[in-house]
Design a protein around this motif. Structure first.
Motif, short mmCIF file in Angstrom:
data_model
loop_
_atom_site.label_atom_id
_atom_site.label_comp_id
_atom_site.label_asym_id
_atom_site.label_seq_id
_atom_site.Cartn_x
_atom_site.Cartn_y
_atom_site.Cartn_z
N ASP A 100 17.31 48.47 -36.80
CA ASP A 100 16.65 48.89 -37.81
C ASP A 100 15.33 48.24 -37.97
O ASP A 100 14.01 48.67 -38.15
CB ASP A 100 16.98 49.06 -39.15
CG ASP A 100 18.02 50.14 -39.43
OD1 ASP A 100 18.07 50.94 -38.51
OD2 ASP A 100 18.67 50.14 -40.53
N GLU A 101 15.34 46.86 -37.44
CA GLU A 101 14.17 45.99 -37.53
C GLU A 101 13.29 45.82 -36.23
O GLU A 101 12.43 45.25 -36.30
CB GLU A 101 14.83 44.78 -37.93
CG GLU A 101 15.25 44.57 -39.40
CD GLU A 101 15.88 43.22 -39.88
OE1 GLU A 101 15.83 42.32 -38.97
OE2 GLU A 101 16.48 43.20 -40.93
N MET A 102 13.88 46.68 -35.25
CA MET A 102 13.10 46.67 -34.06
C MET A 102 12.02 47.26 -34.16
O MET A 102 11.72 48.30 -34.54
CB MET A 102 14.07 47.26 -32.84
CG MET A 102 15.30 46.52 -32.47
SD MET A 102 16.32 47.24 -31.36
CE MET A 102 17.68 46.13 -31.23
N ASN A 103 11.02 46.80 -33.25
CA ASN A 103 9.50 47.35 -33.16
C ASN A 103 9.68 48.52 -31.93
O ASN A 103 10.99 48.40 -31.56
CB ASN A 103 8.56 46.56 -32.70
CG ASN A 103 8.83 45.73 -31.46
OD1 ASN A 103 9.35 46.26 -30.45
ND2 ASN A 103 8.24 44.61 -31.39
N ASP A 104 8.87 49.33 -31.80
CA ASP A 104 9.07 50.40 -30.50
C ASP A 104 9.20 49.99 -29.31
O ASP A 104 10.23 50.63 -28.86
CB ASP A 104 8.01 51.22 -30.63
CG ASP A 104 7.71 52.06 -31.78
OD1 ASP A 104 8.40 52.04 -32.65
OD2 ASP A 104 6.52 52.68 -31.94
N GLU A 105 8.98 48.96 -28.78
CA GLU A 105 9.12 48.28 -27.54
C GLU A 105 10.43 47.81 -27.33
O GLU A 105 11.25 48.18 -26.54
CB GLU A 105 8.10 47.30 -27.27
CG GLU A 105 8.32 46.57 -25.63
CD GLU A 105 7.18 45.67 -25.39
OE1 GLU A 105 7.70 45.01 -24.51
OE2 GLU A 105 6.05 45.33 -26.22
N GLU A 106 10.88 47.05 -28.39
CA GLU A 106 12.31 46.62 -28.61
C GLU A 106 13.58 47.76 -28.59
O GLU A 106 14.46 47.80 -27.83
CB GLU A 106 12.66 45.62 -29.71
CG GLU A 106 11.74 44.19 -29.74
CD GLU A 106 11.52 43.63 -30.85
OE1 GLU A 106 11.36 42.38 -31.11
OE2 GLU A 106 11.73 44.07 -32.16
#
Length: 137
Positions: A100-106
């Motif tokens: 849930d805390e990942m950015n789009d790239e991650e």
């Protein structure tokens, strides 16, 4: 628990069979509730895969859990060819907060990894859900 022992499907047609992995269930339940961290619970799930509502070791409702190898053996009783076997969610349920805390790239990298590893036999049983795709011979 009664397992259906017949299969009606036209020759050449696809059959999708979904199931819940007993190894994921064991890890997930024992992490959430240490009351289930017992030899009896482990043996019950590994040996029968069955829980029934109202029993001491029931954490949910009536259910049957199995393993990737048991599902492949079970499907071997029918006149089908297994054309794919996939762990549909991998370990994602364990990592929901981190995901849930990942950015789009991650997140895109995480999805990429899951698509690359979802057929890896050595980790199929760690996925919450499994999916067998079969074709009638």
């Amino acid at each position: 628990m009664l397992l259906v022992q017949f299969l009606v499907i036209a020759k050449g047609r696809l059959l999708a069979v979904a199931y819940i992995n007993k190894h994921f269930v064991l890890n997930s339940v024992m992490i959430r509730d240490k009351n289930f961290l017992t030899h009896n619970f482990i043996d019950k799930i590994l040996n029968t895969g069955v829980i029934r509502e109202g029993e001491d070791e029931c954490f949910w409702t009536d259910a049957f859990f199995t393993s990737p190898s048991d599902m492949e053996s079970f499907m071997g009783k029918f006149n089908v060819e297994i054309i794919d076997h996939i762990g549909t969610d991998g370990i994602s349920p364990y990592l929901r907060n981190a995901i849930d805390e990942m950015n789009d790239e991650e997140y895109n990298a995480w999805i990429y990894y899951n698509l690359k590893s979802c057929r890896e036999k050595s980790i199929l049983g760690m996925s919450n859900h499994g999916l067998l795709l079969c074709k009638k011979k």
